[in-house]
Design a protein around this motif. Sequence first.
Motif, PDB file in Angstrom:
ATOM      1  N   HIS A   1      15.632   3.391  69.899  1.00  0.00           N
ATOM      2  CA  HIS A   1      15.358   3.630  71.315  1.00  0.00           C
ATOM      3  C   HIS A   1      15.861   5.009  71.692  1.00  0.00           C
ATOM      4  CE1 HIS A   1      15.340  -0.768  70.899  1.00  0.00           C
ATOM      5  NE2 HIS A   1      14.267  -0.628  71.650  1.00  0.00           N
ATOM      6  N   GLY A   2      15.227   5.607  72.672  1.00  0.00           N
ATOM      7  CA  GLY A   2      15.635   6.952  73.078  1.00  0.00           C
ATOM      8  C   GLY A   2      14.936   7.379  74.352  1.00  0.00           C
ATOM      9  N   THR A   3      14.945   8.687  74.581  1.00  0.00           N
ATOM     10  CA  THR A   3      14.389   9.264  75.804  1.00  0.00           C
ATOM     11  C   THR A   3      13.490  10.429  75.414  1.00  0.00           C
ATOM     12  OG1 THR A   3      16.507   8.746  76.839  1.00  0.00           O
ATOM     13  CG2 THR A   3      15.058  10.209  78.068  1.00  0.00           C
TER      14      THR A   3
ATOM     15  N   SER B   1      12.616  13.880  75.476  1.00  0.00           N
ATOM     16  CA  SER B   1      13.396  15.045  75.905  1.00  0.00           C
ATOM     17  C   SER B   1      12.480  16.185  76.283  1.00  0.00           C
ATOM     18  CB  SER B   1      14.374  15.461  74.808  1.00  0.00           C
ATOM     19  OG  SER B   1      13.790  15.358  73.530  1.00  0.00           O
TER      20      SER B   1
ATOM     21  N   ASP C   1      18.976   7.511  70.953  1.00  0.00           N
ATOM     22  CA  ASP C   1      20.258   7.245  71.608  1.00  0.00           C
ATOM     23  C   ASP C   1      21.438   7.797  70.803  1.00  0.00           C
ATOM     24  OD1 ASP C   1      18.849   6.136  73.636  1.00  0.00           O
ATOM     25  OD2 ASP C   1      19.160   4.046  73.011  1.00  0.00           O
TER      26      ASP C   1
ATOM     27  N   LYS D   1      12.123   6.488  79.133  1.00  0.00           N
ATOM     28  CA  LYS D   1      12.817   5.695  78.098  1.00  0.00           C
ATOM     29  C   LYS D   1      11.755   5.099  77.181  1.00  0.00           C
ATOM     30  CE  LYS D   1      17.067   5.793  79.756  1.00  0.00           C
ATOM     31  NZ  LYS D   1      17.971   6.726  79.061  1.00  0.00           N
TER      32      LYS D   1
END
Length: 348
Positions: free
Chosen positions: A247-249, A251, A259, A275
């Motif tokens: 999972h992450g964002t 950018s 994460d 997200k």
Amino acid sequence: MAARGGSAELLIEGVGKRFGDVVALDHVSLSVAQGELLTILGPSGSGKTTLLKVVAGFETPDGGTVKVGGTDISALPPAKRDIGMVFQNYALFPHLTVRANVAFPLEMRNVARTEIDSRVAEALAMVELKGYEARLPKQLSGGQQQRVALARAIVFNPRLLLLDEPFGALDRKLRETMQLEVRRLQRRLGLTTIFITHDQEEALVLSDRIAVMNKGTIQQIATTTEIYERPANDFVADFVGESNIFHGTMSAPGAVTLDGGRTLVVRSDRQAGAKVGVLMRPERFASGGMNQFAGEVIESVYLGTSFKLRLACEGGLELLVRQPARGALPAAGAKVAVGIDPEAIHVF
Ligand code: ATP
């Protein structure tokens, strides 16, 4: 998505079912097109059998409707629904011969004797059981019994065919043979079919489309490739196939920061700040590739045509990787570098 063939032959709308505190079905809606094979795939207890029983008329839903060919069949008793069924535990009549088992649905419908004879012969030929007419079920192997059950389910030209884990009790090889046979037969007869399984490989082999269920809800309905390559969420990605899910964002456009801090180049037009989940299938890694990972082997397994490696990479990332089996199997502790192209990363 409208299914193959266009119009919905089976339409399930807003069906719910509770057993005390357990919500077995939570407003389930789906449609199956004429001639389509839809598999319902899900873990034990996800509501698959309950859904099939509602369609067949063995469970009364708390709400919602079931339509076949545009007609609401919710109030019809099972015998009037014109549905052929096969279950895991055969359910043949043990005291009746193969011939009498297959003739049974026709006798119930008062079909003329001569027609019964010809239709039973035809159905047994289709499942390759000519010559077994006089045997009793106990004189047949498991696979043969399931073929009789299949012949009995199709002999009256049902409008729908429902199969609930029909090959669950068979060994792997026989199971694979039966899967292909059912698929051939279903296509040839153009039968609108729902197939239930908790086996994702079986679902991928058999289906036009797959509905993935969890906890009484449908997580995603899509074609087999769509389900495997573009799962809608963590549950589907994890349940179907082997996976690396992070999972992450976003950018920047085309970049996800996980994460743990690692940034990956991806093909996604999601906006910066969103997200997201990231799926990387183990077989999509190669020695080259834009996103490189250097890691140490913590587990390695030889699988005949491939090596399955678990790698501990920088930043605490753990990766499951499959490589074609060439040379020696990397041992625990070996240093391995792999990469993955942005096209091979699914962002959801
Ligand atoms: P499996 O793959 O194990 O057959 P499933 O996905 O077919 O599972 P269901 O049999 O539909 O799942 O069951 C869904 C939920 O409803 C489960 O929690 C089950 O315990 C519950 N359930 C099913 N039938 C009944 C019943 N007659 N009475 C009470 N609870 C039930």
